[in-house]
Design a protein around this motif. Structure first.
Motif, PDB file in Angstrom:
ATOM      1  N   GLN A  48      -9.187  12.141 -12.471  1.00  0.00           N
ATOM      2  CA  GLN A  48      -7.923  11.854 -11.794  1.00  0.00           C
ATOM      3  C   GLN A  48      -8.149  11.525 -10.310  1.00  0.00           C
ATOM      4  OE1 GLN A  48      -5.294  11.206 -13.526  1.00  0.00           O
ATOM      5  NE2 GLN A  48      -6.352  11.897 -15.367  1.00  0.00           N
ATOM      6  N   LEU A  49      -9.086  12.223  -9.677  1.00  0.00           N
ATOM      7  CA  LEU A  49      -9.400  11.903  -8.281  1.00  0.00           C
ATOM      8  C   LEU A  49     -10.039  10.520  -8.166  1.00  0.00           C
ATOM      9  CD1 LEU A  49     -10.705  15.302  -6.886  1.00  0.00           C
ATOM     10  CD2 LEU A  49      -8.531  14.164  -6.390  1.00  0.00           C
ATOM     11  N   GLY A  50     -10.617  10.038  -9.251  1.00  0.00           N
ATOM     12  CA  GLY A  50     -11.256   8.725  -9.250  1.00  0.00           C
ATOM     13  C   GLY A  50     -10.303   7.588  -8.963  1.00  0.00           C
ATOM     14  N   TRP A  51      -9.030   7.717  -9.293  1.00  0.00           N
ATOM     15  CA  TRP A  51      -8.071   6.670  -8.931  1.00  0.00           C
ATOM     16  C   TRP A  51      -7.289   7.028  -7.668  1.00  0.00           C
ATOM     17  CZ3 TRP A  51      -2.938   7.895  -8.729  1.00  0.00           C
ATOM     18  CH2 TRP A  51      -2.491   8.983  -9.459  1.00  0.00           C
ATOM     19  N   VAL A  52      -7.269   8.298  -7.320  1.00  0.00           N
ATOM     20  CA  VAL A  52      -6.550   8.720  -6.120  1.00  0.00           C
ATOM     21  C   VAL A  52      -7.299   8.276  -4.851  1.00  0.00           C
ATOM     22  CG1 VAL A  52      -5.842  10.760  -4.793  1.00  0.00           C
ATOM     23  CG2 VAL A  52      -5.382  10.628  -7.252  1.00  0.00           C
ATOM     24  N   ILE A  53      -8.608   8.378  -4.869  1.00  0.00           N
ATOM     25  CA  ILE A  53      -9.402   8.041  -3.689  1.00  0.00           C
ATOM     26  C   ILE A  53      -9.269   6.559  -3.317  1.00  0.00           C
ATOM     27  CG2 ILE A  53     -11.772   7.944  -2.784  1.00  0.00           C
ATOM     28  CD1 ILE A  53     -12.194  10.647  -4.359  1.00  0.00           C
ATOM     29  N   PRO A  54      -9.402   5.606  -4.263  1.00  0.00           N
ATOM     30  CA  PRO A  54      -9.167   4.210  -3.868  1.00  0.00           C
ATOM     31  C   PRO A  54      -7.731   3.961  -3.411  1.00  0.00           C
ATOM     32  CG  PRO A  54     -10.164   4.297  -6.058  1.00  0.00           C
ATOM     33  CD  PRO A  54      -9.898   5.706  -5.636  1.00  0.00           C
ATOM     34  N   ALA A  61       0.836  -1.202   0.000  1.00  0.00           N
ATOM     35  CA  ALA A  61       0.000   0.000   0.000  1.00  0.00           C
ATOM     36  C   ALA A  61       0.872   1.254   0.000  1.00  0.00           C
ATOM     37  CB  ALA A  61      -0.943  -0.007   1.199  1.00  0.00           C
ATOM     38  N   ALA A  62       1.908   1.267   0.850  1.00  0.00           N
ATOM     39  CA  ALA A  62       2.801   2.425   0.913  1.00  0.00           C
ATOM     40  C   ALA A  62       3.564   2.601  -0.404  1.00  0.00           C
ATOM     41  CB  ALA A  62       3.772   2.279   2.085  1.00  0.00           C
ATOM     42  N   LEU A  63       4.097   1.504  -0.941  1.00  0.00           N
ATOM     43  CA  LEU A  63       4.812   1.594  -2.219  1.00  0.00           C
ATOM     44  C   LEU A  63       3.890   2.052  -3.339  1.00  0.00           C
ATOM     45  CD1 LEU A  63       7.128  -1.569  -2.283  1.00  0.00           C
ATOM     46  CD2 LEU A  63       7.837   0.830  -2.264  1.00  0.00           C
ATOM     47  N   GLY A  64       2.652   1.568  -3.328  1.00  0.00           N
ATOM     48  CA  GLY A  64       1.697   1.973  -4.352  1.00  0.00           C
ATOM     49  C   GLY A  64       1.452   3.469  -4.354  1.00  0.00           C
ATOM     50  N   PHE A 123      -7.751   4.712   0.180  1.00  0.00           N
ATOM     51  CA  PHE A 123      -8.388   3.644   0.962  1.00  0.00           C
ATOM     52  C   PHE A 123      -7.545   2.378   1.007  1.00  0.00           C
ATOM     53  CE2 PHE A 123     -12.255   6.230   0.444  1.00  0.00           C
ATOM     54  CZ  PHE A 123     -12.668   6.232   1.767  1.00  0.00           C
ATOM     55  N   SER A 124      -6.730   2.144   0.002  1.00  0.00           N
ATOM     56  CA  SER A 124      -5.851   0.973   0.061  1.00  0.00           C
ATOM     57  C   SER A 124      -4.878   1.093   1.232  1.00  0.00           C
ATOM     58  CB  SER A 124      -5.106   0.776  -1.256  1.00  0.00           C
ATOM     59  OG  SER A 124      -4.139   1.765  -1.472  1.00  0.00           O
ATOM     60  N   CYS A 125      -4.560   2.317   1.625  1.00  0.00           N
ATOM     61  CA  CYS A 125      -3.689   2.538   2.785  1.00  0.00           C
ATOM     62  C   CYS A 125      -4.470   2.570   4.090  1.00  0.00           C
ATOM     63  CB  CYS A 125      -2.922   3.849   2.630  1.00  0.00           C
ATOM     64  SG  CYS A 125      -1.612   3.791   1.429  1.00  0.00           S
ATOM     65  N   SER A 126      -5.572   3.307   4.105  1.00  0.00           N
ATOM     66  CA  SER A 126      -6.303   3.457   5.366  1.00  0.00           C
ATOM     67  C   SER A 126      -6.915   2.138   5.828  1.00  0.00           C
ATOM     68  CB  SER A 126      -7.379   4.538   5.247  1.00  0.00           C
ATOM     69  OG  SER A 126      -8.387   4.151   4.332  1.00  0.00           O
ATOM     70  N   ILE A 150      -9.955  -4.642   2.132  1.00  0.00           N
ATOM     71  CA  ILE A 150      -8.655  -4.057   1.777  1.00  0.00           C
ATOM     72  C   ILE A 150      -8.423  -4.161   0.273  1.00  0.00           C
ATOM     73  CG2 ILE A 150      -6.152  -4.363   1.976  1.00  0.00           C
ATOM     74  CD1 ILE A 150      -6.730  -5.352   4.911  1.00  0.00           C
ATOM     75  N   PHE A 151      -8.611  -5.351  -0.269  1.00  0.00           N
ATOM     76  CA  PHE A 151      -8.292  -5.554  -1.680  1.00  0.00           C
ATOM     77  C   PHE A 151      -9.413  -5.112  -2.606  1.00  0.00           C
ATOM     78  CE2 PHE A 151      -5.286  -8.257   0.581  1.00  0.00           C
ATOM     79  CZ  PHE A 151      -4.122  -7.625   0.155  1.00  0.00           C
ATOM     80  N   SER A 152     -10.583  -4.816  -2.053  1.00  0.00           N
ATOM     81  CA  SER A 152     -11.624  -4.151  -2.855  1.00  0.00           C
ATOM     82  C   SER A 152     -11.146  -2.759  -3.232  1.00  0.00           C
ATOM     83  CB  SER A 152     -12.942  -4.057  -2.074  1.00  0.00           C
ATOM     84  OG  SER A 152     -13.518  -5.326  -1.937  1.00  0.00           O
ATOM     85  N   ALA A 153     -10.452  -2.085  -2.298  1.00  0.00           N
ATOM     86  CA  ALA A 153      -9.890  -0.762  -2.607  1.00  0.00           C
ATOM     87  C   ALA A 153      -8.829  -0.874  -3.698  1.00  0.00           C
ATOM     88  CB  ALA A 153      -9.307  -0.122  -1.354  1.00  0.00           C
ATOM     89  N   THR A 154      -8.002  -1.927  -3.626  1.00  0.00           N
ATOM     90  CA  THR A 154      -6.973  -2.121  -4.641  1.00  0.00           C
ATOM     91  C   THR A 154      -7.613  -2.435  -5.996  1.00  0.00           C
ATOM     92  OG1 THR A 154      -5.511  -2.986  -2.918  1.00  0.00           O
ATOM     93  CG2 THR A 154      -4.849  -3.373  -5.201  1.00  0.00           C
ATOM     94  N   LEU A 155      -8.661  -3.235  -5.974  1.00  0.00           N
ATOM     95  CA  LEU A 155      -9.381  -3.549  -7.203  1.00  0.00           C
ATOM     96  C   LEU A 155     -10.027  -2.284  -7.793  1.00  0.00           C
ATOM     97  CD1 LEU A 155     -10.115  -5.894  -9.058  1.00  0.00           C
ATOM     98  CD2 LEU A 155     -12.097  -6.329  -7.599  1.00  0.00           C
ATOM     99  N   ALA A 156     -10.615  -1.467  -6.923  1.00  0.00           N
ATOM    100  CA  ALA A 156     -11.193  -0.194  -7.381  1.00  0.00           C
ATOM    101  C   ALA A 156     -10.109   0.721  -7.956  1.00  0.00           C
ATOM    102  CB  ALA A 156     -11.927   0.508  -6.237  1.00  0.00           C
ATOM    103  N   LEU A 157      -8.942   0.725  -7.338  1.00  0.00           N
ATOM    104  CA  LEU A 157      -7.813   1.507  -7.855  1.00  0.00           C
ATOM    105  C   LEU A 157      -7.449   1.044  -9.266  1.00  0.00           C
ATOM    106  CD1 LEU A 157      -5.356   3.412  -7.680  1.00  0.00           C
ATOM    107  CD2 LEU A 157      -4.175   1.589  -6.429  1.00  0.00           C
ATOM    108  N   SER A 158      -7.390  -0.262  -9.467  1.00  0.00           N
ATOM    109  CA  SER A 158      -7.068  -0.800 -10.784  1.00  0.00           C
ATOM    110  C   SER A 158      -8.121  -0.407 -11.818  1.00  0.00           C
ATOM    111  CB  SER A 158      -6.952  -2.324 -10.706  1.00  0.00           C
ATOM    112  OG  SER A 158      -6.756  -2.878 -11.975  1.00  0.00           O
TER     113      SER A 158
END
Length: 190
Positions: A75-81, A47-50, A84-87, A112-120
Motif C-alpha cells: 500500500q505504501l508503494g502507491w502512496v509514496i509516488p 496533483a492536489a486532486l489526486g 512525489f507527484s505533489c512535491s 513530475i510525470f515520472s512520479a505520476t507514471l510510478a503512481l499508476s
C-alpha cells in the motif's frame, strides 16, 4: 491494522498537499514577478486532486481481508509516488527575480510525470496483487480498475514526454477529467 495504515497515509498525504498549497500561496504572493503557466497550474491542481481522491479511496482498504507487513509495504508503494507527484510539481519560489512557471514546467515535466507514471504502475500492482484480498470482488474485477490506471499512465506519458504543446495539454487535461470523474464518483456516487 487498517486504522494504522490510514493514519500513516493521511500524514503523508497532508504533507504532500502542503507542498502544493504552499507553492501556490507563494506564487500568488509573488504574482507581480510570475510568468504564469496554465499547464503547471492545472498540473498542480491535478496533483492536489489526486491526493484527495486517493485519500477518499482509502476507505476501500477496509475490505482487505488479511493484513501483513508485505500488504502494508504494498500500500505504501502507491502512496509514496503520490507524495512525489505533489512535491515535484510544487515550484519553489525565490525571494527576488522573475518566476517563470513555463520554464519550470518545461525543465521538470519529465520528473513530475515520472512520479505520476510510478503512481499508476504501483497502484496497478497493488490492485492486481490484492485482487483476491478484497471481499466482494469477482475474479476479473481488477481488470476494470486497471483500465482506469492505464488511462492515467497514458496521460502522464503525454504530459511528460510529448514534444508538441497540444499533446502535453491532452495529457494534463485528460488527468484533470479523470480526477473530476473520480471526485464526483467518491462524493456523489458512493
Amino acid at each position: 491494522m487498517f486504522q494504522h495504515v490510514t493514519v500513516l497515509v493521511s500524514f503523508i498525504f497532508a504533507i504532500a498537499l502542503t507542498h502544493v498549497f504552499s507553492s501556490a500561496s507563494q506564487l500568488l504572493l509573488a504574482r507581480d514577478r510570475v510568468r504564469f503557466s496554465a499547464l503547471l497550474a492545472v498540473s498542480m491542481v491535478n496533483a492536489a486532486l489526486g491526493v484527495i481522491i486517493n485519500w477518499l479511496g482509502l476507505w476501500e482498504l477496509q475490505s482487505i481481508k488479511h493484513w501483513t507487513l508485505g500488504e502494508v509495504l504494498l500500500q505504501l508503494g502507491w502512496v509514496i509516488p503520490n507524495y512525489f507527484s505533489c512535491s515535484l510539481v510544487a515550484m519553489p519560489v525565490s525571494e527576488n527575480g522573475p518566476l517563470d512557471m513555463s520554464a519550470f514546467f518545461g525543465r521538470q515535466r519529465r520528473v513530475i510525470f515520472s512520479a505520476t507514471l510510478a503512481l499508476s504502475v504501483m497502484g496497478g500492482l497493488a490492485t492486481y496483487l490484492d485482487r483476491n484480498n478484497f471481499e466482494g470482488w469477482k475474479p476479473n474485477d481488477w481488470i476494470g480498475a486497471e483500465l482506469l490506471g492505464l488511462m492515467l499512465a497514458v496521460c502522464a506519458v503525454l504530459a511528460g514526454w510529448a514534444k508538441r504543446h497540444w499533446l502535453q495539454w491532452v495529457g494534463v487535461g485528460g488527468m484533470f477529467v479523470q480526477n473530476i470523474s473520480f471526485f464526483v464518483f467518491y462524493t456523489l456516487g458512493s
